[in-house]
Design a protein around this motif. Structure first.
Motif, short mmCIF file in Angstrom:
data_model
loop_
_atom_site.label_atom_id
_atom_site.label_comp_id
_atom_site.label_asym_id
_atom_site.label_seq_id
_atom_site.Cartn_x
_atom_site.Cartn_y
_atom_site.Cartn_z
N LYS A 284 -22.60 3.85 4.17
CA LYS A 284 -21.87 3.17 4.92
C LYS A 284 -20.59 2.79 4.02
CE LYS A 284 -24.42 2.67 8.75
NZ LYS A 284 -24.05 3.32 9.93
N GLY A 285 -19.55 3.30 4.72
CA GLY A 285 -18.39 3.14 3.88
C GLY A 285 -17.30 2.10 4.61
N LEU A 286 -16.46 1.38 3.78
CA LEU A 286 -15.53 0.49 4.34
C LEU A 286 -14.37 0.43 3.57
CD1 LEU A 286 -15.13 -1.71 6.49
CD2 LEU A 286 -15.97 -3.36 4.71
N PHE A 287 -13.04 0.62 4.18
CA PHE A 287 -12.01 0.70 3.39
C PHE A 287 -11.34 -0.79 4.15
CE2 PHE A 287 -12.07 5.06 3.00
CZ PHE A 287 -11.36 5.46 1.79
N PHE A 288 -10.81 -1.55 2.81
CA PHE A 288 -9.93 -2.82 3.33
C PHE A 288 -8.74 -2.84 2.09
CE2 PHE A 288 -13.96 -4.00 1.05
CZ PHE A 288 -13.28 -5.03 0.30
N VAL A 289 -8.06 -3.85 2.63
CA VAL A 289 -7.00 -4.33 1.55
C VAL A 289 -7.35 -5.40 1.05
CG1 VAL A 289 -4.41 -4.69 1.27
CG2 VAL A 289 -5.07 -2.71 2.79
N LYS A 290 -7.07 -5.82 -0.28
CA LYS A 290 -7.48 -7.20 -0.73
C LYS A 290 -6.30 -7.10 -1.78
CE LYS A 290 -10.87 -9.73 -3.37
NZ LYS A 290 -12.19 -9.78 -3.99
N GLY A 291 -5.15 -7.99 -1.52
CA GLY A 291 -4.17 -8.29 -2.34
C GLY A 291 -3.34 -7.04 -2.38
N ASN A 292 -3.21 -6.37 -3.48
CA ASN A 292 -2.28 -5.23 -3.78
C ASN A 292 -3.17 -4.10 -3.89
OD1 ASN A 292 -3.52 -5.86 -6.45
ND2 ASN A 292 -1.42 -5.25 -7.34
N LYS A 293 -4.38 -4.30 -3.53
CA LYS A 293 -5.38 -3.08 -3.65
C LYS A 293 -5.91 -2.50 -2.56
CE LYS A 293 -6.96 -4.92 -8.25
NZ LYS A 293 -8.36 -5.03 -9.33
N LEU A 294 -6.29 -1.33 -2.42
CA LEU A 294 -6.94 -0.72 -1.31
C LEU A 294 -8.47 -0.32 -1.93
CD1 LEU A 294 -7.17 1.11 1.20
CD2 LEU A 294 -6.51 3.15 -0.04
N MET B 224 0.63 -1.18 -0.19
CA MET B 224 -0.13 0.10 0.34
C MET B 224 0.81 1.19 0.14
SD MET B 224 -3.15 -1.11 -0.07
CE MET B 224 -2.52 -2.09 -1.31
N GLU B 225 1.97 1.23 0.38
CA GLU B 225 2.90 2.39 0.45
C GLU B 225 2.97 2.89 -0.59
OE1 GLU B 225 6.94 1.63 1.79
OE2 GLU B 225 6.16 0.81 3.64
N LYS B 226 2.87 2.42 -1.91
CA LYS B 226 3.16 2.97 -3.31
C LYS B 226 2.00 3.82 -3.71
CE LYS B 226 5.97 -0.65 -5.37
NZ LYS B 226 6.14 -1.62 -6.26
N LYS C 140 -28.20 -0.62 -2.43
CA LYS C 140 -27.27 -0.53 -3.63
C LYS C 140 -25.72 -0.63 -3.09
CE LYS C 140 -30.40 2.63 -5.92
NZ LYS C 140 -30.55 4.09 -6.62
N GLU C 141 -24.92 -0.81 -3.80
CA GLU C 141 -23.44 -0.93 -3.39
C GLU C 141 -22.52 -0.70 -4.59
OE1 GLU C 141 -20.30 -4.08 -1.25
OE2 GLU C 141 -22.10 -4.76 -1.59
N THR C 142 -21.59 0.17 -4.32
CA THR C 142 -20.60 0.27 -5.46
C THR C 142 -19.22 0.32 -4.55
OG1 THR C 142 -19.74 1.74 -6.89
CG2 THR C 142 -20.16 2.83 -4.84
N THR C 143 -18.22 -0.58 -5.45
CA THR C 143 -16.80 -0.68 -4.93
C THR C 143 -15.53 0.29 -5.68
OG1 THR C 143 -17.49 -2.96 -4.68
CG2 THR C 143 -15.18 -2.53 -4.89
N ILE C 144 -14.96 0.72 -5.00
CA ILE C 144 -13.90 1.75 -5.43
C ILE C 144 -12.65 0.86 -4.92
CG2 ILE C 144 -13.01 4.09 -5.47
CD1 ILE C 144 -15.79 4.57 -4.04
N SER C 145 -11.58 0.74 -6.13
CA SER C 145 -10.32 0.09 -5.74
C SER C 145 -9.22 0.67 -6.43
CB SER C 145 -10.35 -1.31 -6.07
OG SER C 145 -10.36 -1.60 -7.55
N ARG C 146 -8.13 0.67 -5.52
CA ARG C 146 -7.10 1.35 -6.36
C ARG C 146 -5.90 0.58 -6.08
NH1 ARG C 146 -10.10 5.11 -3.13
NH2 ARG C 146 -10.45 6.98 -4.11
N HIS C 147 -4.97 0.58 -7.06
CA HIS C 147 -3.56 -0.25 -7.14
C HIS C 147 -2.91 0.61 -8.21
CE1 HIS C 147 -5.37 -1.94 -10.66
NE2 HIS C 147 -4.50 -2.06 -11.14
N ILE C 148 -1.64 0.16 -7.89
CA ILE C 148 -0.55 0.88 -9.01
C ILE C 148 -0.34 -0.23 -9.81
CG2 ILE C 148 1.69 1.73 -8.99
CD1 ILE C 148 -0.15 3.25 -7.35
N ASN C 149 -0.15 0.32 -11.18
CA ASN C 149 -0.04 -0.78 -12.42
C ASN C 149 1.39 -0.89 -12.60
OD1 ASN C 149 0.85 1.43 -13.78
ND2 ASN C 149 -0.91 1.25 -15.28
#
Length: 134
Positions: free
Chosen positions: A81-91, A1-3, A100-109
């Motif tokens: 209702k929000g929730l942050f978690f780490v899944k593999g190399n993604k935040l 996650m540092e990146k 309803k639900e939406t998912t926002i994921s971030r990672h470095i390519n």
């Protein structure tokens, strides 16, 4: 996650209009949202995550503890209702509201760009950000 930590600026987007439609945005709100070229900063300290987004029209910030649900108001005014978690190399950041639900994921390519994936239902949007050097 540092990146992921640091400052980022918007570069490109794919399928954003369809994602906004899925959220229920009308034509004018979609056009306004597409015109925004956000700057994002991410700070991670231990289990605390802060994501700040700035654009010409809307500024927002959320600070959360990983794996702990929180009440949020999204930049477009939804109470979620929000929730942050780490899944593999993604935040990953989820929003749940009104069934309803939406998912926002971030990672470095592999090119060092931040990839923001927005998913709701069968619709997936990809937005690309480049690091801002200080």
């Amino acid at each position: 996650m540092e990146k992921l930590q640091g400052k980022w600026t918007f570069s490109s987007s794919e399928n954003f209009d369809d994602y906004l439609k899925e959220l229920g945005f009308g034509l004018l709100r979609r056009k306004a949202a597409q015109a925004m070229k956000s700057k994002v900063s991410i700070d991670i300290k231990g289990k605390e995550v802060t994501v700040r987004s700035q654009s010409r029209f809307v500024n927002s910030a959320v600070t959360a503890t990983l794996d702990e649900e929180l009440d949020e108001i999204t930049p477009d005014g939804r109470k979620v209702k929000g929730l942050f978690f780490v899944k593999g190399n993604k935040l990953v950041h989820t929003h749940k509201w009104d069934g309803k639900e939406t998912t926002i994921s971030r990672h470095i390519n592999e090119d060092g760009r931040m990839i923001l994936e927005l998913a709701m239902g069968d619709v997936v949007c990809t937005r690309v950000f480049v690091r801002v050097e200080n």
